[in-house]
Design an enzyme around this catalytic site. Structure first.
Site, short mmCIF file in Angstrom:
data_model
loop_
_atom_site.label_atom_id
_atom_site.label_comp_id
_atom_site.label_asym_id
_atom_site.label_seq_id
_atom_site.Cartn_x
_atom_site.Cartn_y
_atom_site.Cartn_z
N GLU A 129 9.84 39.78 -24.59
CA GLU A 129 11.29 40.02 -24.40
C GLU A 129 11.87 40.75 -25.60
O GLU A 129 12.77 41.57 -25.47
CB GLU A 129 12.02 38.68 -24.22
CG GLU A 129 12.02 38.13 -22.81
CD GLU A 129 13.06 38.79 -21.92
OE1 GLU A 129 13.15 40.04 -21.93
OE2 GLU A 129 13.75 38.07 -21.19
N THR A 181 21.56 46.08 -22.07
CA THR A 181 21.77 44.72 -22.57
C THR A 181 22.37 44.76 -23.98
O THR A 181 23.28 44.01 -24.31
CB THR A 181 20.46 43.92 -22.57
OG1 THR A 181 19.98 43.87 -21.24
CG2 THR A 181 20.65 42.49 -23.07
N1 HSE Z 1 21.29 36.22 -21.38
C1 HSE Z 1 21.19 37.58 -21.84
C2 HSE Z 1 22.53 38.25 -21.83
C3 HSE Z 1 20.32 38.45 -20.98
O1 HSE Z 1 23.33 37.95 -20.95
O2 HSE Z 1 22.78 39.09 -22.69
C4 HSE Z 1 19.06 37.90 -20.58
O3 HSE Z 1 18.33 37.18 -21.48
#
Ligand code: HSE
Length: 306
Positions: A129, A181
């Site tokens: 990840e 992200t």
């Molecule tokens: N929880 C993370 C976020 C993405 O919303 O930025 C996935 O791990």
């Protein structure tokens, strides 16, 4: 010892609305197909048979980085060949990188007659990840491996918990726009007011209790995020309309899947999920954004051997 294994590594939804970075669930569909085989040649070789042009160099590949961290614990003479057919589009918010990372280490552990614990596998997969987003997350990896709904109480030290849940159906729309992200994390505020924190804690507690008590009404009213969603939703066109119309048509609740751009809704039954899917398609067709939709359900098992 088995020489080769093929697995179905599922998509996941994390964050489950109010449970930012801590609560996630596994989906029946979509899933990646991965085949891992022992090789006489030491080291790891990866081949993608999908059309996403992902790096095949192990250290740069999410599945590869995860598996390399597991291989550090093995004899140098061990070799693997891995074939990956990704069906979960990278960057969808549906845990595509987690499926790769978790799938790789799960498959290896099966070939190695389960010599590692689930917590070991989660830790190895987090290294994958990190290649994808620069940050170690376990909120997608854990439900991918364990199935059902999971909580990450802590990453350091790792404390991953499975909780029971009633049957849940899920509608999803993936508008074909890019939301990184890293961008979706950067726009978040570092601090929250106590008033908002209290509201969020109440919702998280209510959601966990609702899931464990199979209380759909409680699940529904706890699916509220007063901290992350108001900021991130501005990155997703038509988010408010999708959410409000799906809720009006009977969805329990929902929100942004991962860091987006996918939006999901939870449902008590399949027909309600189909109704929301229709609304999602209608809205994105009208606003002229290409999209993909899914109607699926909670995957209680997680990764499956094919
Ligand atoms: N929880 C993370 C976020 C993405 O919303 O930025 C996935 O791990």
């Amino acid at each position: 010892m088995n020489k080769s294994i093929t697995i179905k590594s599922p998509a996941t939804i994390a964050n489950l609305v109010c449970g930012f970075d801590i609560i996630g669930l596994a989906l029946e569909e979509p899933f990646d197909l991965m085949t891992l085989s022992f090789s006489d040649k030491p080291g790891l070789r990866i081949r993608h048979v999908d059309h996403y042009s992902l790096p095949e160099k192990p250290a740069e590949n999410v599945a590869g980085a995860a598996l390399l961290s597991l291989m550090e614990k093995l004899d140098d003479s061990i070799g693997f060949e891995m074939t990956i057919d990704k069906k979960i589009k990278p960057g969808s918010g549906l845990g595509s990188s987690a499926a790769s990372a978790a799938g790789a280490v799960f498959a290896a552990n099966k070939l190695l007659n389960n010599q590692f614990t689930t917590d070991d596998l989660i830790r190895f997969a987090m290294n994958g990840e990190k290649v994808a987003s620069g940050v170690k997350h376990a909120d997608n990896i854990t439900p991918c491996i364990l199935g059902g709904v999971t909580i990450i109480r802590s990453i350091h030290p790792l404390d991953a918990i499975s909780i029971s849940s009633p049957e849940l159906f899920i509608s999803i729309v993936h508008p074909q726009i890019e939301v990184k992200t890293s961008d979706a994390r950067q726009i978040l505020k570092e601090e929250v007011t106590l008033k908002k924190a209290i509201k969020q804690w109440g919702n998280i507690a209510g959601l966990v209790a609702g899931l464990m008590k199979s209380d759909y009404e409680l699940i529904g009213r706890s699916l509220e995020d007063v901290i992350i969603e108001p900021i991130r939703s501005i990155l997703i066109p038509a988010f408010e309309e999708v959410k409000s119309r799906c809720l009006a048509s009977g969805a329990l609740g929902g929100g942004i899947s991962g860091s987006g751009p996918s939006i999901f809704m939870l449902h008590k039954n399949h027909s309600s999920a189909e109704q929301s899917e229709k609304i999602m398609r209608e809205i994105y067709s009208r606003v002229g954004i290409e999209h993909k939709t899914y109607v699926t359900k909670l995957n209680h098992q997680g990764i499956k051997i094919k």
